[in-house]
Motif scaffolding. Structure first.
Motif, PDB file in Angstrom:
ATOM      1  N   SER A 126     -39.794 -46.901  12.889  1.00 15.36           N
ATOM      2  CA  SER A 126     -40.974 -47.138  12.434  1.00 15.36           C
ATOM      3  C   SER A 126     -42.000 -46.565  12.902  1.00 15.36           C
ATOM      4  O   SER A 126     -43.152 -46.549  12.343  1.00 15.36           O
ATOM      5  N   GLN A 127     -41.911 -45.716  14.127  1.00 13.72           N
ATOM      6  CA  GLN A 127     -42.889 -45.016  14.812  1.00 13.72           C
ATOM      7  C   GLN A 127     -42.715 -43.618  14.500  1.00 13.72           C
ATOM      8  O   GLN A 127     -41.922 -42.930  14.602  1.00 13.72           O
ATOM      9  N   PRO A 128     -43.939 -42.841  14.332  1.00 15.80           N
ATOM     10  CA  PRO A 128     -43.972 -41.589  14.146  1.00 15.80           C
ATOM     11  C   PRO A 128     -43.584 -40.536  15.325  1.00 15.80           C
ATOM     12  O   PRO A 128     -44.001 -41.033  16.568  1.00 15.80           O
ATOM     13  N   VAL A 129     -42.747 -39.540  15.286  1.00 17.23           N
ATOM     14  CA  VAL A 129     -42.598 -38.696  16.565  1.00 17.23           C
ATOM     15  C   VAL A 129     -43.254 -37.538  16.641  1.00 17.23           C
ATOM     16  O   VAL A 129     -43.586 -36.935  17.666  1.00 17.23           O
ATOM     17  N   ALA A 130     -44.337 -37.671  15.492  1.00 13.78           N
ATOM     18  CA  ALA A 130     -45.482 -36.527  15.763  1.00 13.78           C
ATOM     19  C   ALA A 130     -46.642 -36.847  14.754  1.00 13.78           C
ATOM     20  O   ALA A 130     -46.617 -37.406  13.637  1.00 13.78           O
ATOM     21  N   ARG A 131     -47.888 -36.678  14.956  1.00 11.30           N
ATOM     22  CA  ARG A 131     -49.011 -36.880  14.356  1.00 11.30           C
ATOM     23  C   ARG A 131     -50.187 -36.209  14.340  1.00 11.30           C
ATOM     24  O   ARG A 131     -50.299 -35.626  15.436  1.00 11.30           O
ATOM     25  N   ARG A 132     -50.875 -35.819  13.296  1.00 14.95           N
ATOM     26  CA  ARG A 132     -51.950 -35.116  13.261  1.00 14.95           C
ATOM     27  C   ARG A 132     -52.934 -35.652  12.383  1.00 14.95           C
ATOM     28  O   ARG A 132     -53.063 -35.958  11.258  1.00 14.95           O
ATOM     29  N   SER A 133     -54.279 -35.848  13.118  1.00 14.59           N
ATOM     30  CA  SER A 133     -55.269 -36.601  12.286  1.00 14.59           C
ATOM     31  C   SER A 133     -56.484 -35.666  12.064  1.00 14.59           C
ATOM     32  O   SER A 133     -56.646 -34.680  12.779  1.00 14.59           O
ATOM     33  N   PHE A 134     -57.206 -35.817  10.677  1.00 16.86           N
ATOM     34  CA  PHE A 134     -58.287 -35.134  10.568  1.00 16.86           C
ATOM     35  C   PHE A 134     -59.238 -35.596   9.729  1.00 16.86           C
ATOM     36  O   PHE A 134     -58.790 -36.380   8.789  1.00 16.86           O
ATOM     37  N   PHE A 135     -60.534 -34.976   9.502  1.00 21.62           N
ATOM     38  CA  PHE A 135     -61.615 -35.619   8.373  1.00 21.62           C
ATOM     39  C   PHE A 135     -61.750 -34.652   7.445  1.00 21.62           C
ATOM     40  O   PHE A 135     -61.287 -33.223   7.500  1.00 21.62           O
ATOM     41  N   ARG A 136     -62.416 -34.846   6.382  1.00 20.34           N
ATOM     42  CA  ARG A 136     -62.652 -33.549   5.328  1.00 20.34           C
ATOM     43  C   ARG A 136     -61.497 -32.962   4.735  1.00 20.34           C
ATOM     44  O   ARG A 136     -61.216 -31.846   4.991  1.00 20.34           O
ATOM     45  N   CYS A 137     -60.611 -33.963   4.407  1.00 20.44           N
ATOM     46  CA  CYS A 137     -59.434 -33.815   3.672  1.00 20.44           C
ATOM     47  C   CYS A 137     -59.299 -34.092   2.115  1.00 20.44           C
ATOM     48  O   CYS A 137     -59.320 -35.177   2.053  1.00 20.44           O
ATOM     49  N   SER A 138     -59.224 -33.110   1.025  1.00 21.96           N
ATOM     50  CA  SER A 138     -58.958 -33.340  -0.024  1.00 21.96           C
ATOM     51  C   SER A 138     -57.557 -33.411  -0.727  1.00 21.96           C
ATOM     52  O   SER A 138     -57.271 -34.136  -1.416  1.00 21.96           O
TER      53      SER A 138
END
Length: 504
Positions: free
Chosen positions: A210-222
């Motif tokens: 249930s836990q991600p092995v990779a993650r990338r976060s960002f704002f301003r995404c349509s």
């Protein structure tokens, strides 16, 4: 050359107002393709990913399945008010979506072998992001679907088991299951209440957690486009925003992110020019990817799977990348609202093989053996000048055919492993007598290789130019400069013709 003689044949699907037909693929005898299947009336046609079967939508209630080896119809499904249909990668299942009331299950997964439904559910609406509902890995071993705040997994070989696993991801809006193998799934969660949007990678199958092995976060995404490599080790996430905060682009801004399943990379791809990302594509082997990016003239770069630049392909009026199935050659091109320039590269030898043009192209793709490149001008995108062009891998024109109306032109998929290499053909390019063709590939520039090509056979006839007022000519010159082209003399074609006649 011996590999060519024992290579399997491949087909071309051509669809017009009367329906679709199948042609024998090149090389053509007497310069013309043979007809493998005469015209069959239909509304749409689509090959399975492995090319074993062909799905043909014949009406709003009839979908037929053809065996591509024969080719003969092997099954027909009657599905009233059908809105969408899709084949599984190996052609084992047909998935349909139809109009329905809430009491009816309007998404049905059919077994093509038995003609019976193996799974059904209700779906209120459908979008490009959510269709097909059930996604498969390339071997069909893993299947999954997106539900509210969770992803549900099935046994791809036995849907009678029902849902065998659930992965809870609050707010999930898009998913992409890795293809070869189906070991991981990428998940997109939009921005909400001040929490940034994110792309996450989870393992599935035996390594389910249930836990991600990779993650990338960002704002301003349509919106986001997710692309897995072969081998399921790397994911490219093209994040797009409708608004560009810097006011440099009318089309918003885009960022290309790269994530790996081992967690070694979670960040931006280091692009060396400001501007939008026009196109990105993995090579078949999954060990490198190519990107076309930046304000015009755009730049093209090949990266390895560690996100390091391998090869710079120069700049030009480009917005399209196409790797050939063998992963050695690629074509960079400028289609859509661009002039149609194409440059063909050998990425192993790091040299350009040739350049040419295919104006007004709507679709483009390499043949399964990697020797030919086909472009098509189709309706409804363009209502005039519909036709097909097939080029050699070095950009010289091999075949051209015009149509009053053309809706579709596709190669039948065949595994590239069944074809021999073309290294001996590439080596022979240097021995050919070739000349510079400045008009072809106009606007492209590269510091790595010369832009040479064999002149195309049967060049298209020049059409008379329409009247253009003086201000339009100035605008054309400005546009040419924007796209990196050489400004042409501000004189109409008719004026040039008259000038030539007077001089003779």
């Amino acid at each position: 050359m011996a590999a060519t003689e024992c290579s399997p044949t491949f087909d071309i699907l051509v669809r017009g107002p009367d329906g679709f037909s199948l042609w024998n693929g090149p090389p053509f005898s007497n310069g013309q393709p043979g007809i493998k299947l005469e015209t069959v009336a239909c509304k749409n046609a689509k090959f399975s990913d492995d090319g074993s079967r062909l799905m043909v939508t014949k009406s709003d209630s009839t979908v037929s399945i053809y065996d591509c080896g024969t080719p003969k119809e092997i099954r027909s499904f009657e599905v009233p008010n059908i809105l969408a249909a899709a084949l599984s990668p190996r052609g084992t299942y047909l998935q349909t979506f139809q109009k329905s009331s809430p009491q009816e299950k309007n998404v049905v997964l059919w077994s093509i072998e038995t003609g019976e439904p193996v799974y059904q559910q209700f779906q209120k609406s459908m979008t490009k992001t959510t269709w097909p509902v059930i996604r498969f890995s390339s071997d069909e071993a893993v299947a999954c679907q997106m539900a509210t705040n969770e992803i549900q997994f099935f046994d791809g070989g036995d849907f009678s088991k029902g849902i065998i696993n659930r992965l809870r991801v609050p707010g999930v809006a898009a998913i992409e299951l890795s293809k070869e193998p189906g070991s991981h799934i990428a998940v997109y969660v939009p921005e909400s209440k001040g929490v940034p949007a994110s792309v996450q990678i989870y393992p599935c199958g035996k390594d389910f957690q249930s836990q991600p092995v990779a993650r990338r976060s960002f704002f301003r995404c349509s919106s986001v486009q997710l692309s897995w490599n072969s081998g399921s080790t790397g994911l490219l996430a093209l994040v797009q925003s409708d608004v560009d905060k810097t006011n440099q682009s009318y089309y918003g801004e885009s960022k290309l992110n790269y994530l790996t399943t081992d967690g070694s990379h979670e960040g931006l791809v280091p692009l060396r020019k400001e501007g939008p990302v026009h196109d990105v594509q993995w090579s078949l082997a999954g060990s490198e990817f190519a990107v076309v990016y930046g304000f015009m003239p755009a730049r093209a770069t090949v990266f390895d799977k560690k996100c390091n630049p391998l090869l710079e392909l120069g700049e030009g009026p480009y917005n399209t990348i196409r790797w050939n199935p063998k992963g050695r050659l690629l074509c960079i091109a400028g289609f859509g609202n661009l002039p149609g320039d194409m440059a063909f590269w050998d990425c192993t030898e790091k040299k350009q093989l040739g350049t040419t043009k295919a104006e007004l192209s709507v679709t483009s793709e390499w043949s399964p053996d990697g020797r030919y490149f086909m472009t098509a001008t189709t309706a409804p995108r363009l209502q005039v000048d519909n036709g097909i062009k097939i080029f050699h891998y070095n950009g010289s024109l091999y075949f051209k055919k015009m149509f009053d109306k053309l809706y579709q032109a596709d190669w039948k998929p065949v595994s590239p492993d069944r074809f021999g290499e073309i290294s001996e053909l590439i080596k022979s390019v240097d021995s050919l007598k070739i000349t510079d063709t400045k008009q072809q590939g106009q606007g492209s520039k590269s510091s790595k290789a010369s832009t040479k090509t064999a002149p195309p056979a049967n060049p298209p006839a020049q059409k008379p130019a329409a009247y253009r007022p003086p201000h339009a000519k100035q605008a054309a010159l400005a546009q040419a400069e924007l796209f990196g082209e050489s400004p042409k003399e501000g004189m109409s074609k008719n004026a040039l013709k008259n000038k030539k006649e007077k001089s003779t």
